[in-house]
Design a protein around this motif. Sequence first.
Motif, PDB file in Angstrom:
ATOM      1  N   LEU A 126      27.286  40.815  25.260  1.00  0.00           N
ATOM      2  CA  LEU A 126      27.789  39.804  26.171  1.00  0.00           C
ATOM      3  C   LEU A 126      29.197  40.217  26.588  1.00  0.00           C
ATOM      4  CD1 LEU A 126      27.346  36.077  26.049  1.00  0.00           C
ATOM      5  CD2 LEU A 126      29.681  36.896  26.068  1.00  0.00           C
ATOM      6  N   ILE A 127      29.441  40.257  27.895  1.00  0.00           N
ATOM      7  CA  ILE A 127      30.765  40.565  28.437  1.00  0.00           C
ATOM      8  C   ILE A 127      31.429  39.233  28.780  1.00  0.00           C
ATOM      9  CG2 ILE A 127      32.069  41.780  30.232  1.00  0.00           C
ATOM     10  CD1 ILE A 127      30.406  43.692  28.499  1.00  0.00           C
ATOM     11  N   TRP A 128      32.657  39.073  28.317  1.00  0.00           N
ATOM     12  CA  TRP A 128      33.369  37.802  28.476  1.00  0.00           C
ATOM     13  C   TRP A 128      34.843  38.074  28.719  1.00  0.00           C
ATOM     14  CZ3 TRP A 128      37.004  35.778  24.839  1.00  0.00           C
ATOM     15  CH2 TRP A 128      37.354  34.434  25.021  1.00  0.00           C
ATOM     16  N   THR A 129      35.436  37.293  29.608  1.00  0.00           N
ATOM     17  CA  THR A 129      36.871  37.400  29.861  1.00  0.00           C
ATOM     18  C   THR A 129      37.561  36.157  29.319  1.00  0.00           C
ATOM     19  OG1 THR A 129      36.511  38.745  31.831  1.00  0.00           O
ATOM     20  CG2 THR A 129      38.654  37.674  31.630  1.00  0.00           C
ATOM     21  N   ALA A 130      38.536  36.379  28.446  1.00  0.00           N
ATOM     22  CA  ALA A 130      39.281  35.279  27.841  1.00  0.00           C
ATOM     23  C   ALA A 130      40.069  34.537  28.911  1.00  0.00           C
ATOM     24  CB  ALA A 130      40.225  35.821  26.771  1.00  0.00           C
ATOM     25  N   PRO A 131      40.126  33.223  28.810  1.00  0.00           N
ATOM     26  CA  PRO A 131      40.930  32.470  29.783  1.00  0.00           C
ATOM     27  C   PRO A 131      42.409  32.807  29.623  1.00  0.00           C
ATOM     28  CG  PRO A 131      40.117  31.032  28.036  1.00  0.00           C
ATOM     29  CD  PRO A 131      39.494  32.377  27.826  1.00  0.00           C
ATOM     30  N   THR A 132      43.169  32.538  30.664  1.00  0.00           N
ATOM     31  CA  THR A 132      44.601  32.837  30.633  1.00  0.00           C
ATOM     32  C   THR A 132      45.423  31.649  30.151  1.00  0.00           C
ATOM     33  OG1 THR A 132      44.755  32.220  32.955  1.00  0.00           O
ATOM     34  CG2 THR A 132      44.442  34.562  32.462  1.00  0.00           C
ATOM     35  N   HIS A 133      44.763  30.537  29.886  1.00  0.00           N
ATOM     36  CA  HIS A 133      45.459  29.347  29.388  1.00  0.00           C
ATOM     37  C   HIS A 133      44.728  28.823  28.149  1.00  0.00           C
ATOM     38  CE1 HIS A 133      42.236  28.051  32.011  1.00  0.00           C
ATOM     39  NE2 HIS A 133      42.184  26.957  31.300  1.00  0.00           N
ATOM     40  N   GLY A 134      45.417  28.008  27.405  1.00  0.00           N
ATOM     41  CA  GLY A 134      44.841  27.476  26.170  1.00  0.00           C
ATOM     42  C   GLY A 134      45.198  28.372  25.000  1.00  0.00           C
ATOM     43  N   ASP A 135      44.793  27.950  23.814  1.00  0.00           N
ATOM     44  CA  ASP A 135      45.127  28.741  22.640  1.00  0.00           C
ATOM     45  C   ASP A 135      43.936  29.010  21.732  1.00  0.00           C
ATOM     46  OD1 ASP A 135      44.805  26.185  21.694  1.00  0.00           O
ATOM     47  OD2 ASP A 135      46.650  26.143  20.519  1.00  0.00           O
ATOM     48  N   ARG A 136      42.793  28.369  22.009  1.00  0.00           N
ATOM     49  CA  ARG A 136      41.666  28.511  21.103  1.00  0.00           C
ATOM     50  C   ARG A 136      40.333  28.359  21.848  1.00  0.00           C
ATOM     51  NH1 ARG A 136      40.144  24.672  15.998  1.00  0.00           N
ATOM     52  NH2 ARG A 136      37.991  24.947  16.508  1.00  0.00           N
ATOM     53  N   ILE A 137      39.403  29.223  21.543  1.00  0.00           N
ATOM     54  CA  ILE A 137      38.061  29.196  22.107  1.00  0.00           C
ATOM     55  C   ILE A 137      37.090  29.215  20.930  1.00  0.00           C
ATOM     56  CG2 ILE A 137      36.387  30.517  23.481  1.00  0.00           C
ATOM     57  CD1 ILE A 137      38.581  29.305  25.172  1.00  0.00           C
ATOM     58  N   GLU A 138      35.939  28.618  21.104  1.00  0.00           N
ATOM     59  CA  GLU A 138      34.940  28.577  20.040  1.00  0.00           C
ATOM     60  C   GLU A 138      33.733  29.446  20.389  1.00  0.00           C
ATOM     61  OE1 GLU A 138      35.739  23.959  18.691  1.00  0.00           O
ATOM     62  OE2 GLU A 138      33.916  24.427  19.774  1.00  0.00           O
ATOM     63  N   TYR A 139      33.126  30.016  19.360  1.00  0.00           N
ATOM     64  CA  TYR A 139      31.798  30.611  19.517  1.00  0.00           C
ATOM     65  C   TYR A 139      30.917  30.020  18.435  1.00  0.00           C
ATOM     66  CZ  TYR A 139      33.590  34.195  16.185  1.00  0.00           C
ATOM     67  OH  TYR A 139      34.149  34.863  15.128  1.00  0.00           O
ATOM     68  N   ALA A 140      29.630  29.892  18.763  1.00  0.00           N
ATOM     69  CA  ALA A 140      28.737  29.188  17.853  1.00  0.00           C
ATOM     70  C   ALA A 140      27.286  29.491  18.178  1.00  0.00           C
ATOM     71  CB  ALA A 140      28.987  27.679  17.955  1.00  0.00           C
ATOM     72  N   CYS A 141      26.436  29.096  17.236  1.00  0.00           N
ATOM     73  CA  CYS A 141      24.986  29.111  17.445  1.00  0.00           C
ATOM     74  C   CYS A 141      24.553  27.655  17.541  1.00  0.00           C
ATOM     75  CB  CYS A 141      24.273  29.800  16.289  1.00  0.00           C
ATOM     76  SG  CYS A 141      22.466  29.774  16.452  1.00  0.00           S
ATOM     77  N   PHE A 142      23.942  27.296  18.673  1.00  0.00           N
ATOM     78  CA  PHE A 142      23.544  25.910  18.881  1.00  0.00           C
ATOM     79  C   PHE A 142      22.046  25.699  18.768  1.00  0.00           C
ATOM     80  CE2 PHE A 142      27.723  25.909  21.017  1.00  0.00           C
ATOM     81  CZ  PHE A 142      28.334  24.985  20.187  1.00  0.00           C
ATOM     82  N   ILE A 143      21.344  26.627  18.139  1.00  0.00           N
ATOM     83  CA  ILE A 143      19.961  26.344  17.792  1.00  0.00           C
ATOM     84  C   ILE A 143      20.037  25.180  16.805  1.00  0.00           C
ATOM     85  CG2 ILE A 143      17.930  27.229  16.578  1.00  0.00           C
ATOM     86  CD1 ILE A 143      18.568  29.974  17.876  1.00  0.00           C
ATOM     87  N   PRO A 144      19.254  24.126  17.015  1.00  0.00           N
ATOM     88  CA  PRO A 144      19.403  22.913  16.192  1.00  0.00           C
ATOM     89  C   PRO A 144      19.519  23.204  14.693  1.00  0.00           C
ATOM     90  CG  PRO A 144      17.882  22.475  17.949  1.00  0.00           C
ATOM     91  CD  PRO A 144      18.197  23.956  18.017  1.00  0.00           C
ATOM     92  N   GLY A 145      20.579  22.636  14.103  1.00  0.00           N
ATOM     93  CA  GLY A 145      20.848  22.765  12.684  1.00  0.00           C
ATOM     94  C   GLY A 145      21.783  23.907  12.326  1.00  0.00           C
ATOM     95  N   HIS A 146      21.892  24.928  13.170  1.00  0.00           N
ATOM     96  CA  HIS A 146      22.703  26.105  12.839  1.00  0.00           C
ATOM     97  C   HIS A 146      24.196  25.794  12.883  1.00  0.00           C
ATOM     98  CE1 HIS A 146      19.334  29.256  13.587  1.00  0.00           C
ATOM     99  NE2 HIS A 146      18.846  28.112  13.141  1.00  0.00           N
ATOM    100  N   TYR A 147      24.645  25.140  13.941  1.00  0.00           N
ATOM    101  CA  TYR A 147      26.070  24.782  14.051  1.00  0.00           C
ATOM    102  C   TYR A 147      26.474  23.872  12.894  1.00  0.00           C
ATOM    103  CZ  TYR A 147      30.430  22.990  16.067  1.00  0.00           C
ATOM    104  OH  TYR A 147      31.741  22.639  16.283  1.00  0.00           O
ATOM    105  N   GLU A 148      25.613  22.893  12.623  1.00  0.00           N
ATOM    106  CA  GLU A 148      25.888  21.939  11.562  1.00  0.00           C
ATOM    107  C   GLU A 148      25.971  22.626  10.189  1.00  0.00           C
ATOM    108  OE1 GLU A 148      24.199  20.005  15.062  1.00  0.00           O
ATOM    109  OE2 GLU A 148      23.526  21.712  13.879  1.00  0.00           O
ATOM    110  N   ALA A 149      25.265  23.750  10.036  1.00  0.00           N
ATOM    111  CA  ALA A 149      25.290  24.504   8.780  1.00  0.00           C
ATOM    112  C   ALA A 149      26.496  25.439   8.694  1.00  0.00           C
ATOM    113  CB  ALA A 149      23.993  25.298   8.627  1.00  0.00           C
ATOM    114  N   GLY A 150      27.325  25.466   9.747  1.00  0.00           N
ATOM    115  CA  GLY A 150      28.549  26.262   9.712  1.00  0.00           C
ATOM    116  C   GLY A 150      28.522  27.529  10.542  1.00  0.00           C
TER     117      GLY A 150
END
Length: 161
Positions: A126-150
């Motif tokens: 995956l190619i991604w460009t970081a935003p130029t503003h803000g201080d924090r971005i999240e990445y996660a797995c949102f298959i049900p139950g995965h995010y909740e498991a950490g």
Amino acid sequence: MKALLVTGLLIITSPVLADTGHDHASSSSAASEAPAVARTIDIKAGSMWFDPDQLQVAPGTTVRFRIENVAMIPHEFSIGSASMQQHHREMMQQQGGHHGEGNQGDGHDNMMSSSVTIEPGATQTLIWTAPTHGDRIEYACFIPGHYEAGMKGTVMLTASP
């Protein structure tokens, strides 16, 4: 007969030969608009974890994420702001966790969240460009139950990664 066969083949294949869907010219506007990848980050997706689970990226930097699924179940890698991630999470829950394999942008490009699904034992990029503003971005797995498991991580936007 041979001439007829050759003519028939040319008629059938000429549209394919004429338009490959790729412009290889170096002066292509699409090629010149694509930001250059400054860094490649390897991430492993395991049984409800990402390694690493915290990164530093300079604002505005274009990164190539190479995500390897070392687990026995599918995972997703979705990156975006907290509000975009929340919206994506809600959509994944409504859809039962399915949005198609390898959907970079996930059809939500206007929401600045990018994601890919990674099958067990597979690697996705995956190619991604970081935003130029803000201080924090999240990445996660949102298959049900995965995010909740950490299964999540943080990208800190800092001047020197």
